[in-house]
Design an enzyme around this catalytic site. Structure first.
Site, short mmCIF file in Angstrom:
data_model
loop_
_atom_site.label_atom_id
_atom_site.label_comp_id
_atom_site.label_asym_id
_atom_site.label_seq_id
_atom_site.Cartn_x
_atom_site.Cartn_y
_atom_site.Cartn_z
N TYR A 1 0.88 -1.16 0.00
CA TYR A 1 0.00 0.00 0.00
C TYR A 1 0.92 1.22 0.00
CZ TYR A 1 -3.52 3.37 1.60
OH TYR A 1 -4.36 4.47 1.72
N ASP B 1 -2.22 -1.34 -4.10
CA ASP B 1 -2.61 0.04 -4.39
C ASP B 1 -1.32 0.85 -4.44
OD1 ASP B 1 -3.49 2.64 -4.46
OD2 ASP B 1 -4.73 2.51 -2.66
N ASN C 1 -1.00 3.82 -5.77
CA ASN C 1 -1.30 5.24 -5.64
C ASN C 1 -0.66 6.10 -6.72
OD1 ASN C 1 -3.20 6.26 -3.70
ND2 ASN C 1 -1.94 5.33 -2.09
N ASP D 1 -14.02 1.50 -2.09
CA ASP D 1 -13.85 2.49 -3.15
C ASP D 1 -12.90 2.00 -4.22
OD1 ASP D 1 -11.73 2.67 -1.37
OD2 ASP D 1 -11.76 4.85 -1.20
#
Length: 341
Positions: free
Chosen positions: A188, A228, A230, A327
């Site tokens: 993450y 993720d 980002n 989400d």
């Protein structure tokens, strides 16, 4: 062998026993928001739902994807090992919506990697400990923030936590599992935050050290990175590139360059490699402005693989855009591996 991890939280060789958990029955849209708003290490998600007019400022990328006929394609290529990655935006809320049933009853992956669990080990719901999986949890020191998990049907050779650098290893952001064929790393990656308050740390420290960490692993065997990350790497990887470019975390030139640098070291964005011209396939949608219903999204979740694996073992890389519960939606990598190992 991989480089030694020296940080207190970079614990090497600790294996958890298989945890059996309960199962449940339905899915629904998630309405949970992330309350982490500290400038010191915020993962508060910016408003990524703004609209665009005109052409993107950043360079035009290649393509994108959803699900369609790819499962059939993977079967034709004799897929025999499946990895699923999902930012669950809070594992207690995720289990509360019974999303673990997607794992146990529908996808049935060999490995499931979770990001943003936001839960200490002693508070992990029993239902999250899916039956038949070895479960590994790496929460942040701060309760209710960040954190990763990995659930494996086959017990890994070794499991480590963090990258061995103390300043990066307090937020539960990296789990590495060694399998006979590769290292699997779930991460993450830090969000640069609203107002880009953490951009310098993300791009000048984390990205640099993480790339070196992955390169170190690859000296021993190929690497699969999932999670993720980002960043929307190219203009095609988000709905509104122009209005977000250099304004919103995840689509600044510094973050784009960091990901480009990672790929320059022999790693491949598996999805974009297979689907260079596919548009409107995203893995994240803001809770604001009805973004998911309008498909105003971002592709922030990836499987990045060593180039040798891309050519020899990858059957498919898919986005499960219809799966609700966070989400983010799950992304899945399908592989053909030598089960004799």
């Amino acid at each position: 062998m991989p480089p030694k991890r020296k940080g207190k939280t970079a614990v090497s060789g600790k294996k958890n026993k298989v945890d059996d958990g309960g199962a449940s029955t339905s899915k629904s849209d998630d309405t949970t928001t992330n309350d982490d708003s500290k400038e010191k290490h915020t993962d508060e998600k910016p408003d990524r739902s703004a609209n665009d007019d005109g052409e993107p400022v950043a360079k035009k990328g290649k393509g994108e994807s959803t699900v369609s006929d790819r499962d059939k394609q993977a079967e034709e290529k004799e897929c025999n090992f499946k990895i699923c990655s999902w930012n669950v935006n809070g594992i207690r809320a995720w289990v509360g919506k019974k999303c673990q049933l997607y794992i146990t009853d529908e996808e049935k992956p060999d490995v499931i990697c979770l990001q943003e669990i936001k839960c200490n080990k002693d508070k992990i719901p029993a239902e999250a400990k899916c039956s038949g999986y070895h479960c590994y949890w790496y929460p942040a020191i701060e309760e209710g923030y960040s954190g990763t998990a990995m659930l494996c049907k086959r017990e890994p050779i070794n499991v480590t936590y963090g990258m061995g650098i103390k300043k990066h290893d307090t937020e539960g952001r990296i789990i590495t599992a060694e399998f006979p064929w590769f290292y699997l790393v779930t991460s993450y990656v830090p969000n640069s935050g609203r107002g880009l308050v953490r951009l310098e740390y993300r791009t000048e420290q984390w990205d640099v050290d993480f790339t070196q960490y992955l390169k170190g692993l690859e000296k021993d065997k190929p690497v699969i990175l999932c999670g993720d990350l980002n960043v929307a790497h190219q203009a095609i990887d988000l709905k509104n590139p122009k209005s977000n470019y250099n304004k919103t975390s995840g689509y600044t030139q510094a973050e784009i360059d960091g990901f480009t640098n990672l790929l320059s070291h022999g790693f491949v964005d598996s999805f974009r490699s297979l689907y260079p011209d596919k548009t409107d396939a995203y893995s994240y949608w803001s809770y604001m402005s009805n973004a998911r219903a309008k498909n105003v999204g971002w592709r922030l979740d990836y499987f990045v693989v060593s180039s040798t694996l891309m050519s020899s073992s990858v059957c498919d890389s898919v986005i499960r855009s219809k799966v609700q519960g966070s989400d983010h939606c799950p992304v899945v990598l399908m592989l053909n591996v030598d089960n004799e190992k």
